[in-house]
Design an enzyme around this catalytic site. Structure first.
Site, PDB file in Angstrom:
ATOM      1  CB  SER A  22     -17.565  19.932 -48.816  1.00  0.00           C
ATOM      2  OG  SER A  22     -17.465  18.557 -48.489  1.00  0.00           O
ATOM      3  CB  THR A  47     -17.888  19.764 -41.414  1.00  0.00           C
ATOM      4  OG1 THR A  47     -18.883  20.790 -41.468  1.00  0.00           O
ATOM      5  CG2 THR A  47     -17.788  19.096 -42.772  1.00  0.00           C
ATOM      6  CE  LYS A  99     -16.146  16.075 -38.200  1.00  0.00           C
ATOM      7  NZ  LYS A  99     -14.689  15.825 -38.282  1.00  0.00           N
ATOM      8  CG  ASN A 126     -17.297  11.334 -39.198  1.00  0.00           C
ATOM      9  OD1 ASN A 126     -17.598  10.340 -38.548  1.00  0.00           O
ATOM     10  ND2 ASN A 126     -16.522  11.269 -40.267  1.00  0.00           N
ATOM     11  CG  ASP A 146     -13.407  12.305 -38.461  1.00  0.00           C
ATOM     12  OD1 ASP A 146     -13.469  12.240 -39.700  1.00  0.00           O
ATOM     13  OD2 ASP A 146     -13.956  13.210 -37.791  1.00  0.00           O
ATOM     14  N   GLY A 149      -3.243  20.381 -30.812  1.00  0.00           N
ATOM     15  CA  GLY A 149      -4.667  20.695 -30.797  1.00  0.00           C
ATOM     16  C   GLY A 149      -5.400  19.928 -29.724  1.00  0.00           C
ATOM     17  CE1 TYR A 162     -10.043  19.743 -48.314  1.00  0.00           C
ATOM     18  CE2 TYR A 162     -10.097  18.479 -46.267  1.00  0.00           C
ATOM     19  CZ  TYR A 162     -10.755  19.156 -47.281  1.00  0.00           C
ATOM     20  OH  TYR A 162     -12.123  19.234 -47.271  1.00  0.00           O
TER      21      TYR A 162
END
Length: 272
Positions: free
Chosen positions: A14, A60, A64, A85, A100, A123, A213
């Site tokens: 993280s 994470t 959540k 979150n 978010d 998604g 990422y």
């Protein structure tokens, strides 16, 4: 000393500790921010065992969603998306927030994408719900949602309807037939091969935000960049949602601008 942490599994990778420590250091706050390996079944016991030195938590997936029954108050966006979150310990109250959505909006605005009419979303999980809410905030009238199994997309389609969006739920394979949009957001894990490619026409017309990422570039982002398209790195969302968390932990409100906030954002960005 006040204590904070990011919780999840796996969590060693993280970037949140670096982001938050940089912010509190610049703000002159002697606060500790750590990373804690945590599974959903252990979350209630962990939170129940925290003492008064704790100010808050970053979470994470899947925490959540797991955290919601443990909270006393939940903000509008966390209620809407079914995901918090951020947890703020405010006296005896446990308050939950979703930063978010704001992180997505701010990352896109920084890249010059501040208005959307038609969006495409890959998604159907909790992050996708936050992305859908962000598209609505950016003014979208319609969103095509691409999922591997449309029969499992009822919950995100229902959210779209509650947001006032015209929602089209389609199979992921239909991505290659999409020719125009202002924005495509992918919420699949980094490294995932979609098994289908976006058309050159879509790449020309739409900004891509890939929330993953690591590893980077994702296969989708590499395809987009290879065709000369505009890509917003997932680290942008991470950065901006973290800034909103810092606001929450420092001032108790994700909308409360920090002292010298541009400098705070700058030092946070340097950790990425």
């Amino acid at each position: 000393m006040r204590r904070l942490a990011v919780l999840g599994s796996p969590i060693a990778h993280s970037k949140s500790p670096g982001l938050h420590r940089a912010a509190y250091r610049l703000l002159g706050l002697d606060w500790e921010y750590s990373a804690v390996e945590m599974r959903g079944e252990d979350l209630a016991a962990f939170i129940g065992g925290l003492d008064d030195s704790w100010r808050g938590l970053s979470l994470t997936m899947p925490l959540k969603q797991d955290v919601l029954p443990l909270l006393d108050e939940v903000d509008e966006l966390a209620t809407l998306t079914g995901a918090a979150n951020t947890v703020l310990f405010d006296g005896a109250a446990r308050r939950g927030f979703n930063t978010d959505v704001g992180g997505i909006v701010r990352a896109l605005a920084e890249a010059g994408c501040d208005r959307v009419r038609h969006g495409v979303l890959i998604g159907g999980g909790a992050t996708a719900k936050s992305a859908l809410a962000a598209m609505a905030e950016l003014g979208a009238a319609s969103v095509q949602i691409l999922v591997r199994r449309p029969e499992a997309g009822a919950a995100i389609a229902e959210l779209g309807h509650r947001l006032g969006l015209a929602v089209e739920l389609s199979k992921l394979a239909e991505l290659e037939g999409v020719a125009e949009a202002e924005l495509l957001v992918s919420t699949v894990p980094g490294g995932t091969e979609l098994g289908v490619e976006a058309s050159a026409a879509l790449v020309r017309s739409a900004v891509l935000l890939d929330v993953a990422y690591a590893p980077w570039p994702t296969p989708l982002a590499a395809h987009w960049l290879g065709l000369g398209g505009t890509v917003v790195h997932g680290l942008g969302m991470l950065l901006h949602q973290a800034l909103l968390q810092v606001r929450t932990f420092v001032a108790g409100d994700p909308f409360a601008v920090l002292p010298d906030e541009e400098a705070v954002l700058s030092v946070m960005r340097e950790t990425l």
